[in-house]
Design an enzyme around this catalytic site. Structure first.
Site, PDB file in Angstrom:
ATOM      1  CD  GLU A   1      62.365  83.741  51.723  1.00 23.91           C
ATOM      2  OE1 GLU A   1      62.234  83.611  52.948  1.00 23.91           O
ATOM      3  OE2 GLU A   1      63.888  83.407  51.041  1.00 23.91           O
TER       4      GLU A   1
ATOM      5  CE  LYS B   1      62.911  82.295  56.304  1.00 18.99           C
ATOM      6  NZ  LYS B   1      63.909  83.234  55.414  1.00 18.99           N
TER       7      LYS B   1
ATOM      8  CB  CYS C   1      64.464  80.416  52.310  1.00 19.74           C
ATOM      9  SG  CYS C   1      65.518  80.975  51.966  1.00 19.74           S
TER      10      CYS C   1
END
Length: 275
Positions: free
Chosen positions: A40, A113, A161
């Site tokens: 990321e 995301k 993440c």
């Protein structure tokens, strides 16, 4: 298929980060990897959330995307380009997007995301606050793609993440089942030390799939420290490879026989979902 996870310690220099990403992807390909994953924010770790606007690219255009597409084609690899900030129709909002390129350099997937990180990190004085929602807009759709290694296809699910804390996302990616889940990350040192390996191994075990988790790992020039411990985990929860801190590349082999054995002996994915 041999896969590689890249660990970086990205800085506030966009150009330097792209140079390091290129060098590490080349190192991974030289080690025989046919699929390579970056962490990321591989291209930029700013001092403030709003710094992302300085290097944000329009979807499908920009130096970072051009470099990733070119590397994938030149090295003939599937390249999971960690995450990049991409512009939206709203000048005050960006997406945190994982882009994937095939061995011919063509884009094959984009995942925005879904779960945006919020955390008050303890410490002396006022806690350090993280709130990605201040500048990012959340995605709303799980994404996967098929990677062909010349012998078989592997379905690869995408996440980023903080998504790791939401098992329902990964269960959704099991319809149809993925054989590999990618989790490019930049976990804080505090949360990573407590939960990183635990969560990665749990996602591998409950979904009976391989997990590749490239990470940021070290002290960044913006003062932030990330946990690192880039790893690859097998469907039984065994850690196959790990890079504790600092830059590096780890590799492992996706073994279809191992995957099939785990799913045959313990057929969890065949159970009906609760609604």
């Amino acid at each position: 298929m041999r896969i590689a996870a890249v660990q970086m310690v990205s800085s506030t220099s966009f150009e330097h980060n792209l140079q390091r990403a290129e060098a590490l992807v080349r190192e991974a390909a030289a080690a025989g990897a046919k699929l390579v994953a970056l962490p990321e924010n591989f291209a930029f770790m700013g001092r403030a959330d709003t710094d992302k606007f300085e290097i944000a690219e329009a979807p499908g255009a920009g130096p970072a995307q051009a470099l990733m597409a070119g590397l994938a084609a030149q090295l003939s690899v599937w390249l999971i380009a960690g995450s990049l900030p991409l512009r939206t129709g709203d000048s005050t909002r960006l997406t945190n997007s994982c882009l994937v390129y095939g061995p011919n350099g063509a884009p094959v997937a984009r995942y925005d995301k879904i779960h945006l990180f919020r955390y008050d990190e303890p410490g002396e004085g006022a806690p350090r606050r993280y709130d990605e929602g201040a500048v990012l807009v959340a995605g709303d759709a799980p994404q996967s793609f098929l990677a062909d290694d010349g012998e078989r296809q592997w379905r690869v699910g995408l996440s980023i993440c903080y998504d790791l804390r939401f098992p329902e996302l990964y269960r959704t990616l099991m319809h149809p089942p993925c054989e590999l889940i990618a989790v490019p990350s930049a976990f804080t040192y505090t949360t990573g030390r407590a939960h990183w390996e635990l969560l990665l191994r749990a996602r591998a075990v409950e979904n009976q799939c391989y997990v590749i988790a490239p990470a940021q790992g070290g002290l960044h020039d913006n003062g932030r420290r990330t946990w690192g411990h880039t790893m690859i985990v097998d469907p039984w929860g065994e850690v196959l490879a790990q890079q504790p801190e600092q830059e590096g590349v780890v590799t492992a082999v996706l073994d279809p026989a191992r995957l099939d054995e785990v799913r045959r002996r313990l057929p969890c994915l065949e159970h009906r979902r609760l609604r």
